[in-house]
Enzyme design. Structure first.
Site, mmCIF file in Angstrom:
data_model
loop_
_atom_site.group_PDB
_atom_site.id
_atom_site.type_symbol
_atom_site.label_atom_id
_atom_site.label_comp_id
_atom_site.label_asym_id
_atom_site.label_seq_id
_atom_site.Cartn_x
_atom_site.Cartn_y
_atom_site.Cartn_z
ATOM 1 N N ILE A 1 39.233 45.149 74.105
ATOM 2 C CA ILE A 1 40.467 45.847 74.506
ATOM 3 C C ILE A 1 41.595 44.837 74.770
ATOM 4 O O ILE A 1 42.760 45.106 74.496
ATOM 5 C CB ILE A 1 40.190 46.756 75.733
ATOM 6 C CG1 ILE A 1 39.339 47.955 75.286
ATOM 7 C CG2 ILE A 1 41.490 47.227 76.398
ATOM 8 C CD1 ILE A 1 38.848 48.858 76.396
ATOM 9 N N SER B 1 15.270 42.029 80.101
ATOM 10 C CA SER B 1 15.291 43.469 79.789
ATOM 11 C C SER B 1 13.967 43.905 79.162
ATOM 12 O O SER B 1 13.466 44.996 79.440
ATOM 13 C CB SER B 1 16.446 43.787 78.839
ATOM 14 O OG SER B 1 17.670 43.729 79.532
ATOM 15 N N GLU C 1 15.471 37.257 86.864
ATOM 16 C CA GLU C 1 14.571 38.157 87.625
ATOM 17 C C GLU C 1 13.885 39.163 86.711
ATOM 18 O O GLU C 1 13.733 40.336 87.045
ATOM 19 C CB GLU C 1 15.318 38.826 88.784
ATOM 20 C CG GLU C 1 15.833 37.779 89.760
ATOM 21 C CD GLU C 1 16.250 38.333 91.098
ATOM 22 O OE1 GLU C 1 15.712 39.357 91.529
ATOM 23 O OE2 GLU C 1 17.121 37.707 91.720
#
Ligand SMILES: Cc1cc2nc3c(=O)[nH]c(=O)nc-3n(C[C@H](O)[C@H](O)[C@H](O)COP(=O)(O)OP(=O)(O)OC[C@H]3O[C@@H](n4cnc5c(N)ncnc54)[C@H](O)[C@@H]3O)c2cc1C
Length: 380
Positions: free
Chosen positions: A337, A366, A363
Site C-alpha cells: 500500500i 508455524s 517459540e
C-alpha cells in the site's frame, strides 16, 4: 467470554502506549540500525510493572492477568517489535518458568529482581542442532556432590549476553530417552558461563540474540527447578504461555502496520484521488482488518483459558500460528500500500515486514504449531 476489555486492561494498555510513544518511538530506527539492545528501557519498564506483569504482588510483580499481559506486549510491539519480543521473553519464558516451577525459596530469591527489572532474564532451550527437535538437546548437566556441572551451548537465546540470569534446560539422562532433561537457574558471573556469538538478524534487531556457552559450569542443586527429568515437560508448559506472548507480539506488529497503511491510503493521492478509493487497496484493508480481528479473538480465547487454569495447548498454538501468519501477510500488504515509499527506511512498514517474520519462527515454527494443533484435534 466477555469481549469487551475491562477498565483495568484499558488502563494498563494506556500506560504501555504512553511509554512506547514517549520512550521507544523516537529511537526505534537508531536501535534497529545499530542492533543496540537498550537495557535502560527495560529498567524503566520495570518501574511501571511491565517486567513482571503476571508475577503476584507478594513477589514484587503487578499481579495482573493474561488479558493485561496481552495488551502490554501488543502496545509495545505496535511501536517496536524488538522491544516487544524481549519483554515477552523476559516475562513469560524466564520469569514464567521460575514462577511456575520454582519452590518458595527460589521464587522469593529471584522473582522480585526479575519483576522490577533489577535483573534481565533469559531462557535457553534451543541449541545449534536442536530447534524444533528440542528434546534431542546435547547440553548436559551431571550431578557432582551437591552441585551440577553443565557443559555445552544454547543458541538463539534472547538476552544470552545481557541477561543477569538464565533458566536453561539440560540433558541429565541418556539421549532420546523419556524424562531425560532438567531445568536450572544460572546467574551471570557463574564461573564457566559466558556468551558467544551475537546473531546479525533480518528483523527484531534491537532484541539481543546470542549463544550461551557452558564450560564445566557448576551450579548448586538449590538452582534446580522442579524434579530431575522434568525439564522438557516444564518447557512445553512454559511455551504454552509463551505462545500467547508471540500471538500478542504478532498482533501488535499487525495492528501497527495496518494503522500506518490505513492512514497512508487516505493521504496518498494518485489519479487525482486518495488511493483508498481504489478497490485494489480498500479490499486489502478489509482483509487486514478482518484477519486482525480473528487473530485477536483467538488470542483472547487462549488468554481466557490460561487465566482460568484450563487446558489451552491447542488454543495457544492456534492463536500463535494464526496471528503470526496474519502479521506477515498484513505487513506485506502494508508495504504494498505504501508502494515505493514502503520499501524505504523513511516509513515504518519495512520494519514491521522484517520483524513480523520472527513470529512464524520463534517459540515453535508455524509448522510445529500445526503439529501441536493436529495432535490435539486427532485426540478426539
Ligand atoms: C530472534 C530469535 C529469538 C529466539 N529466542 C530464543 C530464546 O530466547 N530461547 C530459546 O530457547 N530459543 C530461542 N529461539 C529459537 C527458536 O525457538 C528456534 O529458532 C525455533 O524453535 C526453530 O528452530 P530452528 O531454528 O532450529 O529450526 P528447525 O527446527 O531446524 O526447522 C527448520 C524448518 O523445518 C521445519 N520443521 C522442523 N521439524 C518439523 C516437523 N516435524 N514437521 C514439519 N516441519 C518441521 C521448521 O518448521 C522450519 O521450517 C529464538 C530464535 C530467534 C530467531
Amino acid at each position: 467470554m466477555n469481549f469487551q476489555s475491562a477498565e483495568l486492561t484499558q488502563q494498563v494498555a494506556q500506560t504501555a502506549r504512553d511509554f512506547a510513544k514517549q520512550h521507544i518511538k523516537p529511537h526505534v530506527m537508531e536501535w534497529d540500525e545499530s542492533q543496540e539492545f537498550p537495557v535502560h528501557i527495560f529498567k524503566e519498564m520495570g518501574k511501571l510493572g511491565l517486567m513482571g506483569v503476571l508475577v503476584p504482588e507478594e513477589y514484587g510483580g503487578a499481579g495482573l492477568s493474561y488479558f493485561e499481559y496481552k495488551s502490554v506486549i501488543e502496545e509495545i510491539a505496535k511501536v517496536c517489535g524488538s522491544i516487544g519480543l524481549s519483554l515477552a521473553a523476559h516475562n513469560s519464558l524466564c520469569t514464567g518458568h521460575i514462577m511456575t516451577f520454582g519452590n518458595e525459596k527460589q521464587k522469593k530469591k529471584w522473582l522480585p529482581k526479575l519483576a522490577t527489572a533489577e535483573w534481565i532474564g533469559a531462557w535457553g532451550l534451543t541449541e545449534a542442532n536442536t530447534g524444533s527437535d528440542a528434546g534431542n538437546m546435547k547440553c548436559t548437566a551431571n550431578k557432582d556432590g551437591d552441585d551440577w556441572v553443565i557443559n555445552g551451548a544454547k543458541n538463539w537465546i534472547t538476552h544470552g549476553n545481557s541477561g543477569d540470569i538464565a533458566v536453561i534446560v539440560c540433558r541429565t539422562g541418556e539421549p532420546r530417552t523419556k524424562d531425560n532433561s532438567t531445568s536450572f537457574v544460572v546467574e551471570r558471573g557463574t564461573k564457566g558461563f559466558s556468551a558467544g556469538k551475537k546473531e546479525n538478524k533480518l528483523g527484531m534487531r534491537a532484541s539481543e540474540t546470542t549463544e550461551m556457552i557452558f564450560d564445566n559450569c557448576r551450579v548448586p542443586d538449590a538452582n534446580r527447578l522442579g524434579e530431575p527429568g522434568d525439564g522438557f515437560k516444564q518447557s512445553m508448559k512454559v511455551l504454552d504461555g509463551g505462545r500467547i506472548s508471540i500471538a500478542s507480539l504478532a498482533l501488535g506488529i499487525a495492528k501497527g502496520a495496518y494503522e500506518a497503511a490505513l492512514k497512508y491510503s487516505k493521504e496518498r493521492h494518485q489519479f487525482d484521488q486518495p488511493i483508498s478509493n481504489f478497490q485494489g487497496i480498500s479490499f486489502k484493508l478489509a482483509d487486514m482488518a478482518t484477519e486482525i480481528a480473528a487473530a485477536d479473538l483467538l488470542t483472547l480465547q487462549a488468554c481466557d483459558l490460561k487465566n482460568r487454569n484450563k487446558p489451552m495447548t491447542k488454543e495457544a498454538a492456534m492463536a500463535k500460528y494464526y496471528a503470526s501468519e496474519v502479521a506477515v501477510k498484513v505487513a506485506n500488504d502494508a508495504v504494498q500500500i505504501f508502494g515505493g515509499y514502503g520499501y524505504t527506511k523513511d516509513f515504518p512498514v519495512e520494519k514491521y515486514y522484517r520483524d513480523a517474520k520472527l513470529c512464524t519462527i520463534g517459540e515453535g515454527t508455524s509448522e510445529i504449531q500445526k503439529l501441536v494443533i493436529s495432535r490435539e484435534v486427532l485426540k478426539n
